[in-house]
Design an enzyme around this catalytic site. Structure first.
Site, PDB file in Angstrom:
ATOM      1  N   LYS A 219       0.833  -1.202   0.000  1.00 63.77           N
ATOM      2  CA  LYS A 219       0.000   0.000   0.000  1.00 63.77           C
ATOM      3  C   LYS A 219       0.868   1.253   0.000  1.00 63.77           C
ATOM      4  O   LYS A 219       0.640   2.191  -0.784  1.00 63.77           O
ATOM      5  CB  LYS A 219      -0.914  -0.010   1.229  1.00 63.77           C
ATOM      6  CG  LYS A 219      -1.721   1.266   1.452  1.00 63.77           C
ATOM      7  CD  LYS A 219      -2.488   1.191   2.764  1.00 63.77           C
ATOM      8  CE  LYS A 219      -3.215   2.491   3.056  1.00 63.77           C
ATOM      9  NZ  LYS A 219      -4.334   2.724   2.113  1.00 63.77           N
TER      10      LYS A 219
ATOM     11  N   LYS B 284     -16.778  -7.891  -7.429  1.00 62.58           N
ATOM     12  CA  LYS B 284     -16.320  -8.814  -6.395  1.00 62.58           C
ATOM     13  C   LYS B 284     -15.827 -10.131  -6.996  1.00 62.58           C
ATOM     14  O   LYS B 284     -16.379 -10.651  -7.965  1.00 62.58           O
ATOM     15  CB  LYS B 284     -17.448  -9.093  -5.401  1.00 62.58           C
ATOM     16  CG  LYS B 284     -17.882  -7.884  -4.574  1.00 62.58           C
ATOM     17  CD  LYS B 284     -16.777  -7.417  -3.665  1.00 62.58           C
ATOM     18  CE  LYS B 284     -17.190  -6.216  -2.839  1.00 62.58           C
ATOM     19  NZ  LYS B 284     -18.194  -6.501  -1.818  1.00 62.58           N
TER      20      LYS B 284
ATOM     21  N   GLY C  31     -21.617   8.563   2.738  1.00 61.32           N
ATOM     22  CA  GLY C  31     -21.386   8.602   4.175  1.00 61.32           C
ATOM     23  C   GLY C  31     -20.050   9.153   4.599  1.00 61.32           C
ATOM     24  O   GLY C  31     -19.978  10.147   5.313  1.00 61.32           O
TER      25      GLY C  31
ATOM     26  N   GLU D 201     -17.937  10.735   9.315  1.00 60.81           N
ATOM     27  CA  GLU D 201     -17.315   9.520   9.854  1.00 60.81           C
ATOM     28  C   GLU D 201     -15.837   9.694  10.197  1.00 60.81           C
ATOM     29  O   GLU D 201     -15.044   8.756  10.069  1.00 60.81           O
ATOM     30  CB  GLU D 201     -17.511   8.346   8.892  1.00 60.81           C
ATOM     31  CG  GLU D 201     -18.976   8.059   8.593  1.00 60.81           C
ATOM     32  CD  GLU D 201     -19.182   6.876   7.658  1.00 60.81           C
ATOM     33  OE1 GLU D 201     -18.260   6.070   7.505  1.00 60.81           O
ATOM     34  OE2 GLU D 201     -20.283   6.773   7.086  1.00 60.81           O
TER      35      GLU D 201
ATOM     36  N   ARG E 237      -6.127  -0.655  -1.216  1.00 61.03           N
ATOM     37  CA  ARG E 237      -7.177  -0.614  -0.196  1.00 61.03           C
ATOM     38  C   ARG E 237      -7.143  -1.897   0.634  1.00 61.03           C
ATOM     39  O   ARG E 237      -7.276  -3.004   0.109  1.00 61.03           O
ATOM     40  CB  ARG E 237      -8.537  -0.461  -0.870  1.00 61.03           C
ATOM     41  CG  ARG E 237      -9.744  -0.670   0.023  1.00 61.03           C
ATOM     42  CD  ARG E 237      -9.932   0.448   1.005  1.00 61.03           C
ATOM     43  NE  ARG E 237     -11.213   0.308   1.682  1.00 61.03           N
ATOM     44  CZ  ARG E 237     -11.445   0.649   2.940  1.00 61.03           C
ATOM     45  NH1 ARG E 237     -10.477   1.147   3.670  1.00 61.03           N
ATOM     46  NH2 ARG E 237     -12.627   0.514   3.476  1.00 61.03           N
TER      47      ARG E 237
ATOM     48  N   ASP F 267     -25.948   0.251   5.728  1.00 59.88           N
ATOM     49  CA  ASP F 267     -25.252  -0.256   4.543  1.00 59.88           C
ATOM     50  C   ASP F 267     -25.194  -1.778   4.534  1.00 59.88           C
ATOM     51  O   ASP F 267     -24.758  -2.392   5.509  1.00 59.88           O
ATOM     52  CB  ASP F 267     -23.818   0.285   4.498  1.00 59.88           C
ATOM     53  CG  ASP F 267     -23.775   1.759   4.163  1.00 59.88           C
ATOM     54  OD1 ASP F 267     -24.759   2.275   3.615  1.00 59.88           O
ATOM     55  OD2 ASP F 267     -22.741   2.405   4.448  1.00 59.88           O
TER      56      ASP F 267
ATOM     57  N   GLU G 185     -22.342 -10.297  -1.854  1.00 61.82           N
ATOM     58  CA  GLU G 185     -21.071 -11.011  -1.733  1.00 61.82           C
ATOM     59  C   GLU G 185     -21.226 -12.359  -1.028  1.00 61.82           C
ATOM     60  O   GLU G 185     -20.554 -13.325  -1.356  1.00 61.82           O
ATOM     61  CB  GLU G 185     -20.091 -10.137  -0.964  1.00 61.82           C
ATOM     62  CG  GLU G 185     -18.776 -10.775  -0.616  1.00 61.82           C
ATOM     63  CD  GLU G 185     -17.953  -9.825   0.237  1.00 61.82           C
ATOM     64  OE1 GLU G 185     -17.472 -10.244   1.295  1.00 61.82           O
ATOM     65  OE2 GLU G 185     -17.810  -8.664  -0.172  1.00 61.82           O
TER      66      GLU G 185
ATOM     67  N   CYS H 252     -22.345  -2.402  -2.788  1.00 61.19           N
ATOM     68  CA  CYS H 252     -21.146  -2.209  -3.596  1.00 61.19           C
ATOM     69  C   CYS H 252     -21.265  -2.933  -4.929  1.00 61.19           C
ATOM     70  O   CYS H 252     -22.255  -3.594  -5.213  1.00 61.19           O
ATOM     71  CB  CYS H 252     -19.921  -2.707  -2.833  1.00 61.19           C
ATOM     72  SG  CYS H 252     -19.439  -1.626  -1.473  1.00 61.19           S
TER      73      CYS H 252
ATOM     74  N   HIS I   7     -13.583   5.491  -6.757  1.00 60.69           N
ATOM     75  CA  HIS I   7     -12.338   4.728  -6.678  1.00 60.69           C
ATOM     76  C   HIS I   7     -11.280   5.260  -7.640  1.00 60.69           C
ATOM     77  O   HIS I   7     -10.131   4.833  -7.597  1.00 60.69           O
ATOM     78  CB  HIS I   7     -12.612   3.248  -6.964  1.00 60.69           C
ATOM     79  CG  HIS I   7     -13.556   2.626  -5.988  1.00 60.69           C
ATOM     80  ND1 HIS I   7     -14.915   2.642  -6.178  1.00 60.69           N
ATOM     81  CD2 HIS I   7     -13.345   2.001  -4.810  1.00 60.69           C
ATOM     82  CE1 HIS I   7     -15.495   2.040  -5.154  1.00 60.69           C
ATOM     83  NE2 HIS I   7     -14.571   1.644  -4.320  1.00 60.69           N
TER      84      HIS I   7
END
Length: 765
Positions: A19, A114, A423, A475, A506, A590, A596, A634, A685
């Site tokens: 990362k 996904k 959010g 948040e 990520r 959410d 998924e 998502c 993204h």
């Protein structure tokens, strides 16, 4: 003697070094040469961590995504990236992330979705009638040579041609299998190149074998692998994420040197394949759980595997059931967990240790054979009656959506095409430092509260300045949408370094659900109440849904998932009701991971969807009609669960559609989705900033797909990974585009779903 190997290792490093390297390159702090140097060190360290294996995977390391790697390996690079006049490395990142400046907005990022039923995202390959392929194997061959130079026996990992095509998006509805005859010679050429570099075995991943395949694709397996046997390497055909079921007969007849199966999904698959193995064929059994973090029952495994070892000898290979990409790096760094809990955990490094133990123990002939049934992953497959009673009144809102919509419109007084966000707002370095200081007790509770309140106040002011209609508190207090709640719920533990890659740079830290889950106290109410006190506009309460909390955690594998889902749902229900009592009239719960968790097999889906939907409804149903419930999902294929999404009965659903160019909305249009919906109008993204004109054009297209009165305007996900300049610019264009479209309504330039304009000069719902 049985051999041990691995299907793949975590790429991110023990402390998210990948990362840090990627983000340094993207920000211009390091160049391509330094990025290569840093990632080579990571790759070599990964090899050293696997030094006790008989074969180590090579090619499993990726700078962003292994499916994107496969596209570049096969030369399938969309023209819009190749036309940019940039290096192959930057083409690669452009495909993954899109452009960061307006000049390159035409090079929109590829779609991301996904990876089967995991929280990992892959970059969807694009193919059409004119797609051409050309082998580009230098990177893989270099890594093979590096591994061999370090004294390892490399087992290159490649995504098989059928899974690659199956997972691709056909941009012109072309039959994807028409490209098979072009791909097969490239794979043969690759295998021959690998053999010329001393490679004996190649791991060919075909995870679609764990899904329902039609006859055409089953026949394609027989055709493809008959052709691929011309290559000079031994092929280990590799399936994972589930049992074979009706695909077993297809697999059993294939002319490959070895087969790997997910033996934890169904141990009987191993027995059936044993009966069909050729005399020299290898059987690799995935017996260590690569999807969860609890220690294996190694003695029970030894007792189960002993007959296979005695019969097959060196033709028995043992491995995790899937790549260890889906678990953290090592338990050794964890300091804050209890001693008892730590000793129940096995991350990637410890799972390889378990393989070493199995190999050693299987040399001991003094073993009593036991049934393998105790080895089933009960936490993934077992169910009790929790949430399976479809008639329970706890799952139903008080009134129909039509009645609720009118009550909410009267209460909220929102304009047509209301604007909001999902959010989160940017998580600045200042926020991260303050949170870390508070956690390390270097910042007092009162000072931390003052700091977070300042962040909330600034966030509200910025949103009002931008002109958003429904606000959020941003948040700032949350490190992650799941980990935050994991820290506050009883029966849940959070690690320090248990990072898992979600996509690119990520990473997330899935909590550990180790006991019965309960809410100790209110978790979000104070922050939401404070935010609402700062504005006359509605502020959304922001919660993570019970199914997402479940699917994005490591759940103890001896308890039923639906039982844990019910406990989580009751905890979130208490929070929802407390938010309502605090004056919060819009509450977003959410369920990013609902799709998924859907089983890969059609026969298994109904039971999952029953308890998953009931968990969401149990969490959200206990509010008044004029309290508006939102949910967010998502990147997913929604067409196969659209009926279930309708049953969720959320007042507003927001979804990620920007990268799919609105194709995901077809399911909502074709079914006549009855509730309100916020399709994401730009991709968060990507660092690319959408222009006002681009968003306006998208809103016009949306108005032709869905009822205008049902549409919300929002980004396609939270903004925590973006910078404030990026967020401000994109949101400003989004709000201005929505206002322009409202004005166009007044001027009769946009028609509603019935073909007529029903709004006035001050468009309001």
């Amino acid at each position: 003697m049985a051999k041990i190997h691995n299907l793949g290792f975590p790429r991110i490093g023990p402390n998210r070094e990948l990362k840090q390297s990627l983000e340094s390159y993207w920000s211009g702090d390091i160049d391509a040469s330094e990025l290569d140097k840093q990632t080579e060190t990571l790759r070599l360290n990964n090899l050293k961590a696997q030094e006790n294996l008989d074969y180590v995977p090579v090619g499993d390391f990726s700078l962003y995504d292994h499916i994107l790697d496969t596209s570049f390996l096969l030369g399938n690079i969309p023209l819009r990236f190749r036309e940019q006049g940039i290096s192959e490395l930057d083409q690669y990142f452009l495909a993954a992330r899109g452009a960061s400046d307006q000049s390159n907005c035409c090079a929109a990022a590829s779609e991301m979705t996904k990876w089967f039923d995991t929280n990992y995202h892959y970059i969807v390959p694009e193919i059409n009638t004119n797609t051409s392929f050309a082998l580009n194997s230098k990177k893989l061959l270099d890594e093979v040579r590096q591994a061999r130079a370090q004294g390892f026996e490399p087992k290159p990992v490649v995504v098989g041609p059928l899974s690659y095509l199956y997972l691709a998006s056909s941009t012109d509805q072309t039959d994807k299998l028409q490209h098979l005859d072009t791909l097969i010679p490239l794979y043969i050429k690759l295998f021959n190149q690998l053999a010329a570099n001393g490679v004996e075995w190649v791991q060919v991943d075909e995870p679609i074998l764990a899904t329902d395949l039609c006859g055409q694709w089953k026949m394609a397996f027989k055709y493809t692998y008959e052709k691929l046997k011309q290559g000079n390497c031994k092929l280990l055909l590799t399936s994972y994420f589930g049992d074979l079921r009706d695909n077993l007969t297809t697999v059993a007849g294939l002319p490959v040197a070895g087969l790997h199966i997910d033996a934890l999904a169904n141990p009987e698959d191993a027995d059936q394949l044993m009966a069909t193995l050729a005399p020299d064929q290898v059987l690799s059994l995935g017996v260590i759980d690569g999807r969860n973090v609890w220690r294996a029952q190694t003695q029970a495994l030894v007792e189960w595997l002993s007959p296979y070892a005695q019969q097959l000898g060196p033709r028995l290979w043992l491995a995790p059931n899937c790549s260890l990409l889906h678990v953290p790096y090592s338990v050794e760094a964890e300091q804050n967990l209890t001693h008892t809990l730590t000793h129940k955990l096995a991350f990637a490094v410890q799972k390889l240790d378990e393989l070493v133990v199995l190999r050693s123990e299987l040399n001991n002939p003094q073993i009593n054979i036991k049934s393998p049934k105790q080895l089933h992953r009960n936490g993934h497959t077992g169910h009790n009656q929790a949430l399976l009673d479809s008639d329970n009144s706890r799952y139903a809102r008080r009134s129909t959506f039509v009645t609720r919509r009118e009550a909410q419109r009267h209460k909220l007084q929102l304009p047509v095409l209301p604007t909001t966000t999902i959010g989160s707002f940017p998580q600045t370095s200042e926020i991260r430092r303050a949170r870390a200081a508070f956690k390390q007790e270097n910042l007092s509770a009162s000072d931390y509260q003052d700091f977070i309140e300042r962040q909330i106040r600034d966030c509200i002011e910025i949103q009002e300045e931008l002109g958003l209609d429904v606000l959020v508190h941003g948040e700032a207090e949350r490190n992650d949408m799941v980990e935050y709640f994991g820290n506050l719920l009883e029966g849940v533990a959070v690690t320090q370094f248990g990072w898992v890659q979600s996509y690119g740079s990520r990473c997330v830290k899935p909590p550990l659900i180790y006991n019965q889950v309960r809410r100790r106290e209110a978790m979000t109410v104070a922050w939401a109440r404070y935010a609402q006190s700062l504005t006359d506009k509605p502020v959304k309460g922001m919660l993570t849904g019970p199914v997402t909390l479940l699917n994005w955690s490591f759940v103890r594998n001896d308890i039923a998932l639906n039982e844990v889902a019910e406990q989580l749902a009751l905890a979130i229900r208490e929070e929802v009701q407390d938010l309502e009592r605090a004056g919060i009239r819009i509450i977003q719960v959410d369920e990013a991971a609902l799709r998924e968790g859907l089983p890969l097999r059609e026969a298994d889906k109904a039971q999952y969807m029953t308890w998953a939907l009931n968990a969401f409804k149990l969490a959200t149903a206990g509010v008044a009609d004029d309290t508006q419930i939102h949910t967010h999902m998502c990147y997913s294929e929604f067409s196969d669960i659209i009926d279930e999404i309708i049953k969720m009965d959320a007042d507003v659903i927001t979804i990620e559609t920007a990268r799919s160019h609105l194709t995901l909305l077809e399911a909502f249009k074709s079914c006549g989705y009855p509730n309100d919906i916020g399709p994401g109008v730009y991709d968060i993204h990507s660092p690319a900033c959408p222009s006002k004109a681009q968003i306006s054009d998208l809103i016009h297209k949306l108005s032709n797909l869905l009822p205008l009165e049902a549409l919300w305007i929002n980004p396609d996900c939270g903004l925590k990974t973006r910078t404030w300049p990026e967020a401000r610019a994109a949101l400003s264009n989004m709000v201005e585009a929505a206002k322009a479209c409202r004005q166009a309504l007044v001027n009769n330039q946009i028609q509603d779903s019935e073909g007529s304009v029903t709004v006035t000069a001050s468009p309001s719902l």
